[in-house]
Design a protein around this motif. Structure first.
Motif, PDB file in Angstrom:
ATOM      1  N   GLY A 184      58.348  61.909  56.281  1.00 44.85           N
ATOM      2  CA  GLY A 184      56.990  61.772  55.772  1.00 44.85           C
ATOM      3  C   GLY A 184      55.928  61.765  56.853  1.00 44.85           C
ATOM      4  O   GLY A 184      54.751  61.543  56.566  1.00 44.85           O
ATOM      5  N   THR A 185      56.352  61.988  58.099  1.00 44.12           N
ATOM      6  CA  THR A 185      55.404  62.007  59.217  1.00 44.12           C
ATOM      7  C   THR A 185      55.714  63.192  60.134  1.00 44.12           C
ATOM      8  O   THR A 185      56.754  63.843  59.996  1.00 44.12           O
ATOM      9  CB  THR A 185      55.490  60.716  60.057  1.00 44.12           C
ATOM     10  N   MET A 186      54.804  63.424  61.078  1.00 42.58           N
ATOM     11  CA  MET A 186      55.094  64.368  62.144  1.00 42.58           C
ATOM     12  C   MET A 186      56.188  63.768  63.024  1.00 42.58           C
ATOM     13  O   MET A 186      56.532  62.579  62.895  1.00 42.58           O
ATOM     14  CB  MET A 186      53.821  64.634  62.965  1.00 42.58           C
ATOM     15  N   LEU A 187      56.732  64.552  63.924  1.00 45.87           N
ATOM     16  CA  LEU A 187      57.853  64.112  64.754  1.00 45.87           C
ATOM     17  C   LEU A 187      57.560  62.810  65.495  1.00 45.87           C
ATOM     18  O   LEU A 187      58.436  61.962  65.637  1.00 45.87           O
ATOM     19  CB  LEU A 187      58.226  65.214  65.751  1.00 45.87           C
ATOM     20  N   VAL A 188      56.312  62.621  65.947  1.00 44.78           N
ATOM     21  CA  VAL A 188      55.977  61.413  66.718  1.00 44.78           C
ATOM     22  C   VAL A 188      55.497  60.262  65.835  1.00 44.78           C
ATOM     23  O   VAL A 188      55.067  59.233  66.337  1.00 44.78           O
ATOM     24  CB  VAL A 188      54.924  61.717  67.812  1.00 44.78           C
ATOM     25  N   GLY A 189      55.569  60.429  64.491  1.00 40.75           N
ATOM     26  CA  GLY A 189      55.257  59.330  63.589  1.00 40.75           C
ATOM     27  C   GLY A 189      53.879  59.371  62.952  1.00 40.75           C
ATOM     28  O   GLY A 189      53.515  58.455  62.207  1.00 40.75           O
ATOM     29  N   THR A 190      53.083  60.386  63.207  1.00 36.04           N
ATOM     30  CA  THR A 190      51.739  60.500  62.650  1.00 36.04           C
ATOM     31  C   THR A 190      51.818  61.002  61.211  1.00 36.04           C
ATOM     32  O   THR A 190      52.443  62.032  60.956  1.00 36.04           O
ATOM     33  CB  THR A 190      50.900  61.485  63.492  1.00 36.04           C
ATOM     34  N   ASP A 191      51.172  60.289  60.268  1.00 36.79           N
ATOM     35  CA  ASP A 191      51.201  60.759  58.882  1.00 36.79           C
ATOM     36  C   ASP A 191      50.092  61.775  58.643  1.00 36.79           C
ATOM     37  O   ASP A 191      49.237  62.008  59.501  1.00 36.79           O
ATOM     38  CB  ASP A 191      51.149  59.595  57.897  1.00 36.79           C
ATOM     39  N   ILE A 192      50.080  62.392  57.463  1.00 36.83           N
ATOM     40  CA  ILE A 192      49.141  63.473  57.175  1.00 36.83           C
ATOM     41  C   ILE A 192      47.702  62.978  57.167  1.00 36.83           C
ATOM     42  O   ILE A 192      46.782  63.708  57.556  1.00 36.83           O
ATOM     43  CB  ILE A 192      49.505  64.212  55.866  1.00 36.83           C
ATOM     44  N   ALA A 193      47.470  61.739  56.737  1.00 37.49           N
ATOM     45  CA  ALA A 193      46.106  61.207  56.717  1.00 37.49           C
ATOM     46  C   ALA A 193      45.555  61.096  58.141  1.00 37.49           C
ATOM     47  O   ALA A 193      44.417  61.500  58.409  1.00 37.49           O
ATOM     48  CB  ALA A 193      46.089  59.840  56.030  1.00 37.49           C
ATOM     49  N   ALA A 194      46.366  60.562  59.048  1.00 34.33           N
ATOM     50  CA  ALA A 194      45.924  60.447  60.444  1.00 34.33           C
ATOM     51  C   ALA A 194      45.756  61.818  61.070  1.00 34.33           C
ATOM     52  O   ALA A 194      44.781  62.080  61.791  1.00 34.33           O
ATOM     53  CB  ALA A 194      46.922  59.608  61.241  1.00 34.33           C
ATOM     54  N   ALA A 195      46.692  62.723  60.798  1.00 33.34           N
ATOM     55  CA  ALA A 195      46.606  64.071  61.358  1.00 33.34           C
ATOM     56  C   ALA A 195      45.335  64.770  60.891  1.00 33.34           C
ATOM     57  O   ALA A 195      44.635  65.413  61.685  1.00 33.34           O
ATOM     58  CB  ALA A 195      47.836  64.886  60.968  1.00 33.34           C
ATOM     59  N   THR A 196      45.013  64.639  59.604  1.00 32.03           N
ATOM     60  CA  THR A 196      43.812  65.265  59.060  1.00 32.03           C
ATOM     61  C   THR A 196      42.561  64.728  59.757  1.00 32.03           C
ATOM     62  O   THR A 196      41.665  65.488  60.136  1.00 32.03           O
ATOM     63  CB  THR A 196      43.722  65.025  57.538  1.00 32.03           C
ATOM     64  N   THR A 197      42.506  63.429  59.962  1.00 34.58           N
ATOM     65  CA  THR A 197      41.356  62.804  60.620  1.00 34.58           C
ATOM     66  C   THR A 197      41.230  63.266  62.065  1.00 34.58           C
ATOM     67  O   THR A 197      40.139  63.601  62.537  1.00 34.58           O
ATOM     68  CB  THR A 197      41.487  61.268  60.560  1.00 34.58           C
ATOM     69  N   ILE A 198      42.352  63.305  62.771  1.00 34.02           N
ATOM     70  CA  ILE A 198      42.351  63.725  64.178  1.00 34.02           C
ATOM     71  C   ILE A 198      41.893  65.177  64.309  1.00 34.02           C
ATOM     72  O   ILE A 198      41.055  65.509  65.148  1.00 34.02           O
ATOM     73  CB  ILE A 198      43.758  63.538  64.786  1.00 34.02           C
ATOM     74  N   ILE A 199      42.434  66.043  63.471  1.00 30.06           N
ATOM     75  CA  ILE A 199      42.106  67.464  63.559  1.00 30.06           C
ATOM     76  C   ILE A 199      40.661  67.713  63.141  1.00 30.06           C
ATOM     77  O   ILE A 199      39.971  68.549  63.721  1.00 30.06           O
ATOM     78  CB  ILE A 199      43.115  68.297  62.737  1.00 30.06           C
ATOM     79  N   ASP A 200      40.174  66.956  62.165  1.00 27.69           N
ATOM     80  CA  ASP A 200      38.772  67.065  61.767  1.00 27.69           C
ATOM     81  C   ASP A 200      37.849  66.760  62.948  1.00 27.69           C
ATOM     82  O   ASP A 200      36.836  67.431  63.153  1.00 27.69           O
ATOM     83  CB  ASP A 200      38.482  66.124  60.598  1.00 27.69           C
ATOM     84  N   ALA A 201      38.216  65.753  63.739  1.00 30.41           N
ATOM     85  CA  ALA A 201      37.403  65.377  64.898  1.00 30.41           C
ATOM     86  C   ALA A 201      37.382  66.466  65.972  1.00 30.41           C
ATOM     87  O   ALA A 201      36.466  66.512  66.799  1.00 30.41           O
ATOM     88  CB  ALA A 201      37.924  64.075  65.499  1.00 30.41           C
ATOM     89  N   LEU A 202      38.366  67.369  65.947  1.00 28.30           N
ATOM     90  CA  LEU A 202      38.423  68.462  66.919  1.00 28.30           C
ATOM     91  C   LEU A 202      37.570  69.663  66.498  1.00 28.30           C
ATOM     92  O   LEU A 202      37.444  70.626  67.251  1.00 28.30           O
ATOM     93  CB  LEU A 202      39.876  68.913  67.124  1.00 28.30           C
ATOM     94  N   GLY A 203      37.000  69.611  65.304  1.00 26.21           N
ATOM     95  CA  GLY A 203      36.125  70.687  64.861  1.00 26.21           C
ATOM     96  C   GLY A 203      36.834  71.989  64.554  1.00 26.21           C
ATOM     97  O   GLY A 203      36.280  73.064  64.753  1.00 26.21           O
TER      98      GLY A 203
END
Length: 199
Positions: free
Chosen positions: A146-165
């Motif tokens: 349910g997470t990326m390989l390093v433990g990041t879930d989709i909600a966190a990934a979406t937020t992080i990638i959004d911040a990258l524009g």
């Protein structure tokens, strides 16, 4: 051979083909002593995809070369590699893809937020070097945990990638269409940009 593979996808109706550069970053190529040819290899890969497009009869359809940037074999969040050399390697890869005529850059099969940041920033560095700006697409891979390989879930990934524009967010590989559904639902409800899926 690679040109013919691209052409087969196009003849089957594809509007875009990915370059054969999933392992084309400097650090991955260094495992085969090819690091000094990073720009050249990626440039030729994009040119081959464009040659496949150019070989088709003109029918008024637009077709695109998508420059593939894979995660590499070392993840910074797991301490496999420092951030700076990772970003530098992605910069050279993106430069070659841009010089070869790619229409967009796809950072795919992402397993680590720091790897995503390094790849996106590498693409932007290449924009400065080449004087060209292309759309950047990011596709994460969510494991059966349910997470990326390093433990990041989709909600966190979406937020992080959004911040990258980044303009396009999506998913690929790993678990298949059925298992992607819940994660895709989150993206569709929380991502303001375009979505891409390779199930």
């Amino acid at each position: 051979l690679i040109r013919d593979i691209h052409r087969t996808y196009l003849l089957a109706g594809a509007d875009a083909v990915e370059t054969n550069t999933f392992g084309g970053s400097t650090l991955t190529l260094a495992e085969f002593d090819l690091q000094d040819r990073t720009v050249e290899i990626n440039r030729i890969a994009a040119q081959l995809a464009q040659e496949a497009i150019d070989s088709l009869p003109k029918d008024g359809r637009s077709r695109f070369v998508v420059g593939s940037i894979g995660p590499g074999t070392r993840l910074p969040s797991l301490g496999h590699i420092a951030y700076r050399p990772l970003e530098d390697g992605f910069t050279l890869q993106a430069q070659g893809l841009i010089e070869g005529g790619a229409h967009a850059l796809l950072v795919e099969t992402c397993q680590d937020p720091l790897q995503i940041k390094a790849a996106v920033n590498g693409c932007r560095n290449a924009f400065k070097t080449t004087g060209k700006i292309l759309p950047i697409m990011v596709q994460v891979t969510i494991e059966t945990t349910g997470t990326m390989l390093v433990g990041t879930d989709i909600a966190a990934a979406t937020t992080i990638i959004d911040a990258l524009g980044v303009q396009v967010l999506g998913m690929n590989c790993a678990t298949g269409p059925k298992e992607m559904a819940e994660h895709l639902r989150h993206i569709s409800q929380n991502w303001r940009g375009l979505i891409s899926i390779l199930p």
